[in-house]
Design an enzyme around this catalytic site. Sequence first.
Site, PDB file in Angstrom:
ATOM      1  N   LYS A 122     -81.154  22.629  59.469  1.00  0.00           N
ATOM      2  CA  LYS A 122     -82.155  22.667  60.541  1.00  0.00           C
ATOM      3  C   LYS A 122     -81.440  22.967  61.851  1.00  0.00           C
ATOM      4  CE  LYS A 122     -85.953  21.001  58.357  1.00  0.00           C
ATOM      5  NZ  LYS A 122     -86.084  19.571  58.036  1.00  0.00           N
ATOM      6  N   HIS A 125     -81.575  21.490  68.069  1.00  0.00           N
ATOM      7  CA  HIS A 125     -82.382  21.873  69.229  1.00  0.00           C
ATOM      8  C   HIS A 125     -82.313  20.836  70.339  1.00  0.00           C
ATOM      9  CE1 HIS A 125     -85.502  19.082  67.916  1.00  0.00           C
ATOM     10  NE2 HIS A 125     -85.340  19.560  66.702  1.00  0.00           N
ATOM     11  N   HIS A 128     -82.286  17.090  70.043  1.00  0.00           N
ATOM     12  CA  HIS A 128     -81.130  16.314  69.589  1.00  0.00           C
ATOM     13  C   HIS A 128     -80.193  15.923  70.723  1.00  0.00           C
ATOM     14  CE1 HIS A 128     -82.109  18.658  65.834  1.00  0.00           C
ATOM     15  NE2 HIS A 128     -82.174  17.413  65.434  1.00  0.00           N
TER      16      HIS A 128
END
Length: 561
Positions: A122, A125, A128
């Site tokens: 994943k 982005h 985070h």
Amino acid sequence: MFEQEIAQKLKIDGVEQSEIAALLEVPKDASMGDLALPCFRLSKLLKKSPAQIANELAPLFDGCAFLESAQTAGGYLNFKFNREEVAKKLIETNAQGEKFASSNEGADKTICIDYSSINIAKPFHIGHLSTTVIGGALCRIFQKLGYKTVGINHLGDWGTQFGKLIVAFKKWGDRAEIEKEGVLALNKIYVKFHKEAERDPSLEDEARAYFKKIEDGDAEAMELFHWFKEITLKEVEKIYDKLKIKFDSYAGESFYNDKMQCVIDILEQKRLLTLDDGAKIVKLDEFGMPPCLIVKADGATLYATRDLAAAYYRKKEYDFYKCLYVVAYQQNLHFRQLFKVLELMEFSGAKDMEHIAFGMVSLEDGAMSTRGGRIVRLSDVLDKAVEKALKIIKEKNPQAQNATQIAQSVGVGAVIFSALFNNRIKDIVFSFDKVLNFDGETAPYLQYTHARCRSLLKKGGEPDLDKVDFSAISDDEGYQTVKAVLAFPDAVKFAAQTREPCVVSRAIIDVAEKFNRFYISHRIADAAENERAARLLLAKAVAQTIKIGLGLLGIDAPEAM
Ligand code: ARG
């Protein structure tokens, strides 16, 4: 400051010294003094009016060297410190160097900090950012106080999505492209899988079969699984480097595959499990929560099962004093359930588990969303911040040496600081202009103030300790700055206690603001001989405090800007 000394002098029959010390407070109105003893609670005990008590106590401080005055006002005994005595403490502060504000309160204690904890395949982005920089800051703050910390990246590296990813890769993936494009390319085929599976549900069966293969350790499936992990980690490590983040452990969800059975056994033994449609759950309605799912009807374990196993593992492996989880508030329920189940299991560390929750980060132009594909990658945000910082630096100082390197520190620092300036729980709307404002409550402002102090010291030379005359920094602006510096060690302690890095951020912003007020109204490097040494001493202490504070937050303090 001076609480102990004052309490020692306050001898009152029938009242413990520590009780008196606890009553001391900082007056809201600074003109009243530095510290005050409200005598209202003592009044009942001593059967005298507060004013009378204050009047009787005041003479105890006659001739006290560290006090300017001890005056009574409306039931308070107000203490004004001797400003020069306070300023003397800067000598010791400076001598401590980077050890200033360190302590060993945490000696022999280990704190596990589970943070960042990204999901494999994943994109990393902007969502985070907070967990990563709050967790990193907490590690460094606890280390500063002598704790041993174990930073754990509890990777999301298990679950049926890996079966889907294998199917997607085999159907549409291109190894070379993924090697080159990284996680974004992985995510692209993952999104495609979901689109296609809507039309052709048999894809889901295939994915399940592949996940089973991973579980069974099939060679081909395992190779792909590890490769996905490698691709993801290679990419995030670049970001971790920029953010100065290092983990002690990458034991993620899959690490606990063989460590869950004993947890399930304990749950069985303690009769905590209930069968529900074939699934095993721990009922929590008694505690006002939905049940915690432990094993699905098909035998699969869950996120919570892995967290239970991780808790036991961490206790055994690290014998932690506290185990913190820096995870968004969206997972409040998960952690409440987890901690309750651990308590019911009579897990020895149950009381020491803490969820360190935080709010959301969104961009000015609207919330970021993963589902719709409008992902704002953290690496893009960092790059853009650095680019903008470079432009500003070149404008402000066209002659700047190593402008690119400074821009790196300023840009990245600005982004980090934006997630560490407010209380964790507050949602943040990220704006490049705001975080890069050199006159705001920002990292660039702190870095700039630090560089200003360093340049003063370059111009004025090291303060000559034999020539220091503290009266040169004892007016209001000077004294406020001195006090802000000396308040820093307590701020670090309080940041640790409350698990709030923003306490450190605000403490150094305060130092910078106070100092800049002093700076505009006083000569420093070119002050008269009798004033220079003390002022340079102050500038040095300010620089040191800001640098240590920024360091705790994971932000550079360039020498010049
Ligand atoms: N990977 C999870 C997520 O992105 C966070 C894991 C947090 N740590 C934990 N031990 N549960 O939502």
